[in-house]
Design an enzyme around this catalytic site. Structure first.
Site: not given
Length: 379
Positions: A95, A350
């Protein structure tokens, strides 16, 4: 027609492209022209490269190609955060995330499909390691994002100057440990910095590492960009548990490597990233211990609220505890930020860039998978 054995020109930095053009009997300036067409004008074939000799264009058509990774999905959050799922073949995906702000646009780039470091709080590591990305797959993320974003704003390709650039900062904080894919990451970063490609400054390209000490030294010698270190614990016993790489490169060695790196770094501090885990590493005592272990390294702290995922056994620290922890650091005179949540509605995080935990990084299972994205700031 391009041959089956053609080279992908996205795999070459400036030096590599000069060498390749030399192998075709061409002078070095042709490599610069070619690089500008590819990285500044987003050229996808050779016929439109009008300032190249026709003979060179014909050579390239028979020997070379410009192959981008395939976009599997593209989502935009209500806050403007944009996430692309990139198909890198054999069922694997990575991603890429763009975070817009008023004065900058930051792109979070992946370097590996999966990750072998296996940090306890990171779902990407829990999926295992599939493979390293190529230079083309790494720089292709920036190329794809920059020109997709320009198109969405009605801006044409071309070297229109910094005012026209959409991606102003790149952070190597996506899937993978960049320093464990050094041979592909460094040429990609050279292209990010090259004035005939993307023209970013070294202060605006940040590499985040879990602490691969020998490669930190090599990076400092060869291409010192801004550096962030995934610290997450103030002592070896706890960091051994949270970041297994610490068993190989303990804190004393890591801090010494940070000091060496700062001698050549484009910034005068290291950013230490610290994932806030309830009851694990988030007490005021931990904060004081953190100050002690980093006392000889000019630094700033970026506190990251944990994004839970199945089977992690971990919980995000409470907001009030994060605030207390941060205050200890601030009171000691150290710049400290808390990373904000961004783009919840498009599911990419994250530490959770792989989406919901699956077996490795299988594309079919991951298209549209769940997660959260938090703000990634270049430092």
């Amino acid at each position: 027609m391009t041959s089956e054995t053609s080279v992908n020109l996205l795999d070459f930095d400036a030096e590599g492209l000069v060498a390749y053009c030399g192998s075709l009997g061409e002078k070095p300036f042709r490599a610069k022209q070619l690089q500008r067409w590819i990285h500044q004008y987003n050229a996808g074939d050779f016929d439109g490269m009008t300032d190249l000799a026709k003979s060179l264009r014909e050579k390239l058509k028979g020997r070379a190609s410009i192959v981008m990774p395939e976009i599997a999905s593209d989502h935009v959050s209500t806050d403007g955060t944009r996430k692309w799922l990139i198909d890198v073949g054999n069922g694997n995906a990575v991603e890429t995330v763009f975070i817009p702000e008023e004065t900058r646009g930051t792109l979070c780039v992946s370097s590996q499909a999966g990750c072998a470091v296996n940090c306890r709080f990171c779902s990407t590591g829990k999926q295992g390691f599939s493979r390293n990305l190529s230079t083309a797959e790494i720089i292709g993320q920036l190329r794809m994002a920059e020109f997709a974003l320009r198109a969405s704003l009605g801006r044409a390709p071309g070297p229109n100057g910094k005012a026209e650039r959409v991606v102003t900062n790149v952070v190597m904080m996506g899937m993978g440990e960049p320093l464990l894919n050094y041979s592909a990451v460094v040429p990609a970063m050279r292209l990010m910095l090259d004035d005939n490609a993307y023209g970013l400054s070294r202060r605006r390209v940040t590499l985040s590492t879990s602490g691969v000490v020998p490669m930190m030294d090599r990076l400092g010698a060869e291409l010192p960009v801004a550096l962030a270190v995934s610290l997450h614990a103030p002592n070896d016993a706890l960091r051994d548990e949270l970041v297994p790489l610490n068993k190989k490169y303990p804190l004393r060695e890591l801090m010494a490597a940070c000091q060496r790196y700062l001698k050549v770094a484009p910034r005068d501090f290291i950013t230490f990233e610290y994932c806030m885990l309830d009851g694990v590493n988030d007490t005021e005592a931990h904060a004081r211990e953190l100050l002690a272990v980093t006392r000889d390294v000019p630094c700033k702290f970026n506190l990251i609220p944990f994004n839970p995922f199945p089977e992690s056994g971990l919980i995000r620290s409470k907001p009030e505890q994060i605030k207390r922890f941060a205050q200890v650091l601030i009171d000691a005179g150290v710049v400290t930020t808390v990373r904000k949540t961004r783009g919840d509605d498009i599911d990419a995080a994250c530490g959770q860039l792989a989406g919901a935990v699956k077996d490795r990084t299988r594309l079919a299972e991951r298209t549209g998978a769940a997660g959260k994205i938090i703000e990634v700031r270049a430092v």
